[in-house]
Scaffold this motif. Structure first.
Motif, PDB file in Angstrom:
ATOM      1  N   GLU A 185       0.784  -1.174  -0.060  1.00 59.23           N
ATOM      2  CA  GLU A 185      -0.232  -0.161   0.108  1.00 59.23           C
ATOM      3  C   GLU A 185       0.802   1.095   0.009  1.00 59.23           C
ATOM      4  N   GLU A 188       2.179   1.675  -3.444  1.00 53.21           N
ATOM      5  CA  GLU A 188       1.226   2.213  -4.306  1.00 53.21           C
ATOM      6  C   GLU A 188       1.019   3.844  -4.206  1.00 53.21           C
ATOM      7  N   LYS A 191       3.917   5.724  -5.669  1.00 54.56           N
ATOM      8  CA  LYS A 191       3.410   5.726  -6.977  1.00 54.56           C
ATOM      9  C   LYS A 191       2.602   6.644  -7.374  1.00 54.56           C
ATOM     10  N   ASP A 192       1.332   6.715  -6.696  1.00 53.34           N
ATOM     11  CA  ASP A 192       0.344   7.578  -6.907  1.00 53.34           C
ATOM     12  C   ASP A 192       0.748   8.965  -6.862  1.00 53.34           C
TER      13      ASP A 192
END
Length: 338
Positions: A185, A188, A191-192
């Motif tokens: 998480e 992620e 990356k976002d």
């Protein structure tokens, strides 16, 4: 089973009653046999071939099929217990033993003088067993029950310990899975965030390019308006009656569209600073394309195209071969290269 029978006999129970209990419980183990004996202590032992034996599911000869002793196949001696057989094996070196239905002679002490029965001479390996009193039997039973209870308690502790270890392993596995999920998480989310930063930067660049285009268009319109105003002011001063000057011949006047030079500002679609250069008006747009390709390697002479912003127009491949004057770009113009 021979082991269960030996333990019951060592506790002082009668052999017939032990055999009855083993038959009735179908050799289910020591505890069921002992429970049967205790429950039927006041009952007479039925005959092996009698009705009770039939209820136990045994034939009339079932008594003979019950192992009553252990026999040494090497010398033929019979022993009442496994311990006696083991002692004999250690002393004699014999190794072959089997279960037997033969009875072992049990010698009891004489009630008067304590001497042994005369049958002792015929059975030198027989064991002298003193009958247990009721108190001793109860004590033996309580002792056995205590051992069984202790064994169950020990097994229960082992089961609890194993269950605790399994629970610890399960929790650790759950924690490891949770940590892996949390790490994924976090990755992620990172990356976002990077993706949003890139999108924001691209949007800022696009806004800056649009703003620069608008400013350039404003400047171009202002310059054009200034040139038109200057041209109109020059014509008015020429037509004034207060100035007595001879009229110039029409052929002598030079129109802006006939200017021998053309100043071009070329804006690049790939980004970067606009290119500014003055070309001879008889140069073609192909000459301009060669200049752009020499200044920026992202462009190729055979594929580059030009478009004007005011008026908005995209020049075809045929118009690329025409001169700047023929394309209406003289004396100056702004082109978009793509």
């Amino acid at each position: 089973m021979a082991g269960d029978k030996s333990q019951l006999l060592e506790m002082g129970f009668e052999e017939a009653r032990v055999n009855w209990a083993l038959r009735a419980t179908k050799n289910a183990g020591l505890q069921p046999a002992m429970d049967h004996i205790l429950a039927n202590m006041d009952n007479d032992v039925p005959e092996a071939g009698g009705p009770e034996g039939e209820e136990d599911g045994l034939s009339g000869s079932g008594e003979d099929l019950v192992a009553r002793s252990i026999k040494c196949s090497d010398c033929g001696k019979i022993f009442r217990s496994q311990n006696s057989a083991s002692l004999h094996a250690e002393k004699s070196g014999h190794e072959n033993f089997e279960e037997s239905t033969e009875e072992v002679c049990v010698l009891h002490s004489s009630a008067h003088d304590g001497s042994l029965s005369a049958d002792y001479a015929a059975f030198p390996d027989a064991v002298q067993i003193k009958p247990l009193t009721d108190e001793e039997k109860k004590a033996k039973i309580e002792e056995l029950r205590a051992k069984l209870a202790e064994k169950r308690a020990t097994q229960s502790k082992e089961d609890a310990k194993e269950a605790k270890a399994n629970e610890k392993i399960r929790r650790k596995a759950g924690q490891d899975f949770g940590k892996i999920k949390e790490d994924l998480e976090v990755k992620e989310i990172a990356k976002d965030v990077e993706r949003r930063k890139a999108e924001k930067l691209a949007d800022q660049k696009a806004r800056a390019a649009i703003k620069a285009q608008i400013e350039a268009d404003k400047k171009e319109r202002a310059e054009k308006a200034a040139r038109e105003k200057a041209a109109r002011a020059g014509q008015s001063s020429t037509d004034s009656p207060a100035v007595q000057q001879p009229l110039a011949k029409p052929s002598a006047a030079v129109k802006s569209s006939d200017n021998p030079d053309t100043r071009l500002q070329i804006r690049l679609s790939v980004g970067g600073q606009p290119l500014t250069k003055t070309f001879p008006s008889d140069n073609t747009l192909i000459d301009v394309a060669e200049f752009v390709a020499s200044e920026n390697l992202a462009y190729d002479v055979s594929t580059v195209t030009f478009a004007s912003t005011f008026p908005r127009k995209t020049y075809s491949r045929d118009e690329m071969s025409k001169t700047l004057k023929e394309n209406g770009l003289t004396p100056s113009a702004v082109l978009m290269a793509s």
